[in-house]
Design a protein around this motif. Structure first.
Motif, PDB file in Angstrom:
ATOM      1  N   SER A   1     -12.891   0.883  -5.433  1.00  9.07           N
ATOM      2  CA  SER A   1     -13.696  -0.049  -4.460  1.00  9.07           C
ATOM      3  C   SER A   1     -14.015  -1.341  -5.153  1.00  9.07           C
ATOM      4  O   SER A   1     -14.541  -1.342  -6.261  1.00  9.07           O
ATOM      5  CB  SER A   1     -15.080   0.830  -4.324  1.00  9.07           C
ATOM      6  OG  SER A   1     -16.035   0.315  -3.458  1.00  9.07           O
ATOM      7  N   THR A   2     -14.425  -2.275  -4.266  1.00 12.89           N
ATOM      8  CA  THR A   2     -14.718  -3.579  -4.760  1.00 12.89           C
ATOM      9  C   THR A   2     -16.100  -3.841  -4.213  1.00 12.89           C
ATOM     10  O   THR A   2     -16.492  -5.087  -4.273  1.00 12.89           O
ATOM     11  CB  THR A   2     -13.858  -4.751  -4.174  1.00 12.89           C
ATOM     12  OG1 THR A   2     -13.567  -4.627  -2.794  1.00 12.89           O
ATOM     13  CG2 THR A   2     -12.109  -4.474  -4.833  1.00 12.89           C
ATOM     14  N   LYS A   3     -16.890  -2.885  -3.770  1.00 12.98           N
ATOM     15  CA  LYS A   3     -17.949  -3.174  -3.379  1.00 12.98           C
ATOM     16  C   LYS A   3     -19.364  -3.635  -4.321  1.00 12.98           C
ATOM     17  O   LYS A   3     -18.924  -3.511  -5.352  1.00 12.98           O
ATOM     18  CB  LYS A   3     -18.830  -1.931  -2.703  1.00 12.98           C
ATOM     19  CG  LYS A   3     -18.203  -1.407  -1.607  1.00 12.98           C
ATOM     20  CD  LYS A   3     -18.409  -2.514  -0.153  1.00 12.98           C
ATOM     21  CE  LYS A   3     -17.950  -1.727   1.008  1.00 12.98           C
ATOM     22  NZ  LYS A   3     -18.303  -2.731   2.250  1.00 12.98           N
ATOM     23  N   GLY A   4     -20.275  -4.536  -4.049  1.00 13.97           N
ATOM     24  CA  GLY A   4     -21.137  -5.089  -4.977  1.00 13.97           C
ATOM     25  C   GLY A   4     -20.634  -6.093  -5.854  1.00 13.97           C
ATOM     26  O   GLY A   4     -20.903  -6.076  -7.221  1.00 13.97           O
ATOM     27  N   LYS A   5     -19.502  -6.716  -5.621  1.00 12.40           N
ATOM     28  CA  LYS A   5     -19.107  -7.856  -6.633  1.00 12.40           C
ATOM     29  C   LYS A   5     -18.615  -7.302  -7.890  1.00 12.40           C
ATOM     30  O   LYS A   5     -18.630  -7.994  -8.859  1.00 12.40           O
ATOM     31  CB  LYS A   5     -20.069  -8.941  -6.815  1.00 12.40           C
ATOM     32  CG  LYS A   5     -20.363  -9.410  -5.641  1.00 12.40           C
ATOM     33  CD  LYS A   5     -21.334 -10.741  -5.932  1.00 12.40           C
ATOM     34  CE  LYS A   5     -21.764 -11.378  -4.722  1.00 12.40           C
ATOM     35  NZ  LYS A   5     -22.780 -12.388  -4.965  1.00 12.40           N
TER      36      LYS A   5
ATOM     37  N   SER B   1       0.021 -11.111  -6.316  1.00  8.02           N
ATOM     38  CA  SER B   1      -0.796 -11.494  -6.927  1.00  8.02           C
ATOM     39  C   SER B   1      -1.983 -10.189  -6.949  1.00  8.02           C
ATOM     40  O   SER B   1      -1.925  -9.455  -6.395  1.00  8.02           O
ATOM     41  CB  SER B   1      -1.507 -12.637  -6.752  1.00  8.02           C
ATOM     42  OG  SER B   1      -2.357 -12.412  -5.472  1.00  8.02           O
ATOM     43  N   SER B   2      -2.671 -10.120  -8.317  1.00  6.95           N
ATOM     44  CA  SER B   2      -3.333  -9.052  -8.354  1.00  6.95           C
ATOM     45  C   SER B   2      -4.617  -8.937  -7.263  1.00  6.95           C
ATOM     46  O   SER B   2      -4.701  -8.053  -6.781  1.00  6.95           O
ATOM     47  CB  SER B   2      -4.235  -9.048  -9.948  1.00  6.95           C
ATOM     48  OG  SER B   2      -3.374  -9.100 -10.808  1.00  6.95           O
ATOM     49  N   ALA B   3      -4.925 -10.328  -6.947  1.00  3.77           N
ATOM     50  CA  ALA B   3      -6.082 -10.352  -5.680  1.00  3.77           C
ATOM     51  C   ALA B   3      -5.399  -9.644  -4.503  1.00  3.77           C
ATOM     52  O   ALA B   3      -6.159  -8.904  -3.620  1.00  3.77           O
ATOM     53  CB  ALA B   3      -6.550 -11.694  -5.481  1.00  3.77           C
ATOM     54  N   ALA B   4      -4.245 -10.149  -4.214  1.00  2.00           N
ATOM     55  CA  ALA B   4      -3.538  -9.538  -3.115  1.00  2.00           C
ATOM     56  C   ALA B   4      -3.128  -8.082  -2.970  1.00  2.00           C
ATOM     57  O   ALA B   4      -3.407  -7.506  -2.059  1.00  2.00           O
ATOM     58  CB  ALA B   4      -2.219 -10.411  -2.843  1.00  2.00           C
TER      59      ALA B   4
ATOM     60  N   ALA C   1       0.874  -1.331  -0.043  1.00  2.00           N
ATOM     61  CA  ALA C   1       0.002  -0.018  -0.059  1.00  2.00           C
ATOM     62  C   ALA C   1       0.917   1.132  -0.057  1.00  2.00           C
ATOM     63  O   ALA C   1       0.356   2.537  -0.429  1.00  2.00           O
ATOM     64  CB  ALA C   1      -1.000   0.157   1.175  1.00  2.00           C
ATOM     65  N   ALA C   2       1.866   0.973   0.306  1.00  3.93           N
ATOM     66  CA  ALA C   2       3.105   2.355   0.422  1.00  3.93           C
ATOM     67  C   ALA C   2       3.916   2.420  -0.679  1.00  3.93           C
ATOM     68  O   ALA C   2       4.994   3.000  -0.472  1.00  3.93           O
ATOM     69  CB  ALA C   2       3.682   2.295   1.689  1.00  3.93           C
TER      70      ALA C   2
ATOM     71  N   ALA D   1      -6.435  -6.338  -2.342  1.00  4.90           N
ATOM     72  CA  ALA D   1      -6.685  -6.256  -0.929  1.00  4.90           C
ATOM     73  C   ALA D   1      -5.737  -5.508   0.012  1.00  4.90           C
ATOM     74  O   ALA D   1      -6.247  -5.109   1.134  1.00  4.90           O
ATOM     75  CB  ALA D   1      -6.668  -7.844  -0.359  1.00  4.90           C
ATOM     76  N   SER D   2      -4.577  -5.295  -0.474  1.00  2.00           N
ATOM     77  CA  SER D   2      -3.739  -4.431   0.274  1.00  2.00           C
ATOM     78  C   SER D   2      -3.817  -2.964   0.167  1.00  2.00           C
ATOM     79  O   SER D   2      -3.007  -2.324   0.647  1.00  2.00           O
ATOM     80  CB  SER D   2      -2.216  -5.156   0.086  1.00  2.00           C
ATOM     81  OG  SER D   2      -1.993  -4.580  -1.340  1.00  2.00           O
ATOM     82  N   ARG D   3      -4.640  -2.616  -0.782  1.00  2.00           N
ATOM     83  CA  ARG D   3      -4.779  -1.321  -1.039  1.00  2.00           C
ATOM     84  C   ARG D   3      -5.207  -0.308   0.229  1.00  2.00           C
ATOM     85  O   ARG D   3      -5.790  -0.824   1.246  1.00  2.00           O
ATOM     86  CB  ARG D   3      -5.834  -0.774  -2.072  1.00  2.00           C
ATOM     87  CG  ARG D   3      -7.373  -1.161  -1.645  1.00  2.00           C
ATOM     88  CD  ARG D   3      -8.161  -0.903  -2.850  1.00  2.00           C
ATOM     89  NE  ARG D   3      -9.572  -1.162  -2.669  1.00  2.00           N
ATOM     90  CZ  ARG D   3     -10.314  -2.090  -2.116  1.00  2.00           C
ATOM     91  NH1 ARG D   3      -9.645  -3.326  -1.943  1.00  2.00           N
ATOM     92  NH2 ARG D   3     -11.563  -2.219  -1.711  1.00  2.00           N
TER      93      ARG D   3
END
Length: 398
Positions: free
Chosen positions: A333-337, A23-26, A12-13, A29-31
């Motif tokens: 944002s990842t809200k709402g799938k 990975s892209s998912a990680a 994040a920094a 998630a780390s943002r």
């Protein structure tokens, strides 16, 4: 000591750095999270479901427009109605009205007078802003390397761009000197081509230039004018740790010259690009997506939708990672799938700093969504058409 090392390696920094094993998912998630945008997107989740059902109702041929609950049951999974359509519709009685069809005696739903009023207001706002819609479409096509775009990609973002429902007729067909449609090589594929843009020459200036001019004229501005020439406005999420190394990289990136979104570029073989050329191409990509978001009515768009334009704009990078690499300009944002990106500088406390008529009307529908079932008894006790309309005004005043 170990904690310090982990902090230095925190994803994040460390934007602007090449990620090798993350990975892209990680990475997503780390943002660094921003509570204001997260709360706003939490509201938009249900609004998008409401709009989907509203569009289905308006597309029906009945008078007044209505659809059966059974039809919505078959679309429950696609519309993400986890508790079923009946429970969802009853959650928003100020928007949807359930009734028994007089002929087939099955439950149907239609829009309330308040919701229909908002639909009419949005249609009126869209029609009045047709000249602006023409300009937005010209600017969008001007960012394409070939000055053309697939029509299906534009259909993906017609709502975000504030185009009328019938924009093929009201915008494209009525401006044959500016736009033209061509058949593609594949069946049912059409391309929108840009014609004469001499009248729009003064409009093909990136939005960021307005901010640069204001900063340059600001007497308190301490940034060197040479550096400001290529800078973008930054505002980082609250609580995000900004190390000295990170600040230095941001400053270095701000000074980096690049080719603007409306300027022609010379194509260079990807395998032969130098590191400096790759950095400039990345900054050009940032400039393009910044301009793309600036063209949208609500300064936000789904990442998947903007990805349809990636190759046409000459962006060789992953668009989602581009947003994550520049948290001072964009918020993902990842809200709402789904992944939705916001232009950070356009918002303050969850609202647009410079609202427009289309945005203001759409916020009225969001107000009704947030209102839920509140005030239902009071609405029932009064004349339905008048009370529903007054409810909208009350919400907007708040």
């Amino acid at each position: 000591m170990a904690i310090r090392i982990l902090k230095k390696l925190s994803p994040a920094a460390a934007p602007f750095l090449h990620r090798t094993k993350t990975s892209s998912a990680a990475y997503v998630a780390s943002r660094a999270r921003d509570a204001t945008f997260e709360k706003l997107m939490e509201k938009y989740k249900n609004l998008l479901k409401v709009i989907s059902i509203q569009d289905l109702i308006l597309a029906s041929q009945s008078t007044p427009p209505s659809i059966s609950i059974d039809f919505l049951h078959r679309l429950s999974q696609k519309l993400h109605l986890n508790r079923g359509p009946s429970a969802f519709l009853r959650t928003y009685p100020h928007i949807f009205h359930i009734f028994t069809h007089p002929v087939n005696l099955q439950p149907y739903c239609t829009l309330t007078p308040a919701a229909r009023q908002i639909v009419l207001q949005e249609s009126d706002a869209l029609n009045k802003s047709t000249p602006l819609a023409v300009t937005r479409l010209v600017k969008l096509l001007s960012m394409s390397l070939t000055r053309k775009l697939p029509l299906r990609a534009i259909f993906k973002v017609w709502r975000e761009l504030g185009l009328p429902d019938n924009f093929e007729d009201s915008v494209i067909s009525r401006n044959p000197d500016i736009f033209s449609l061509r058949d593609g090589n594949e069946p049912n594929t059409h391309y929108l081509l840009l014609g004469d843009t001499e009248a729009f020459k003064d409009c093909l200036v990136p939005v960021v230039e307005n901010w640069r001019v204001l900063e340059c004229c600001n007497g308190e501005c301490t940034v060197d004018r040479t550096e400001l020439q290529y800078s973008f406005k930054h505002g980082f999420p609250p609580g995000m740790r900004l190390s000295k190394n990170f600040k230095a990289k941001v400053k270095e990136w701000q000074r980096l010259p690049y080719v603007g979104p409306y300027e022609e570029i010379k194509t260079v073989d990807k395998n032969r690009r130098s590191k400096n050329q790759m950095m400039k191409m990345e900054k050009r990509a940032v400039g393009i997506v910044h301009e793309f978001l600036s063209l949208t009515v609500e300064k936000m768009v789904e990442v998947e939708k903007i990805s349809h334009f990636r190759q046409w704009f000459g962006i060789d990078l992953n668009v989602r990672d581009l947003f994550l690499d520049h948290p001072g300009m964009f918020y993902l944002s990842t809200k709402g799938k789904m992944h939705t990106v916001f232009l950070r500088e356009a918002y303050e406390r969850g609202c647009l700093i410079e609202p427009n008529p289309i945005y203001e009307v759409r916020r009225k529908l969001l107000d009704l969504v947030l209102f839920g079932r509140r005030g239902l008894d009071r609405v029932r006790g009064a004349d339905n058409s008048n009370s529903e309309g007054d409810e909208v005004e009350e919400l907007c005043d708040d």
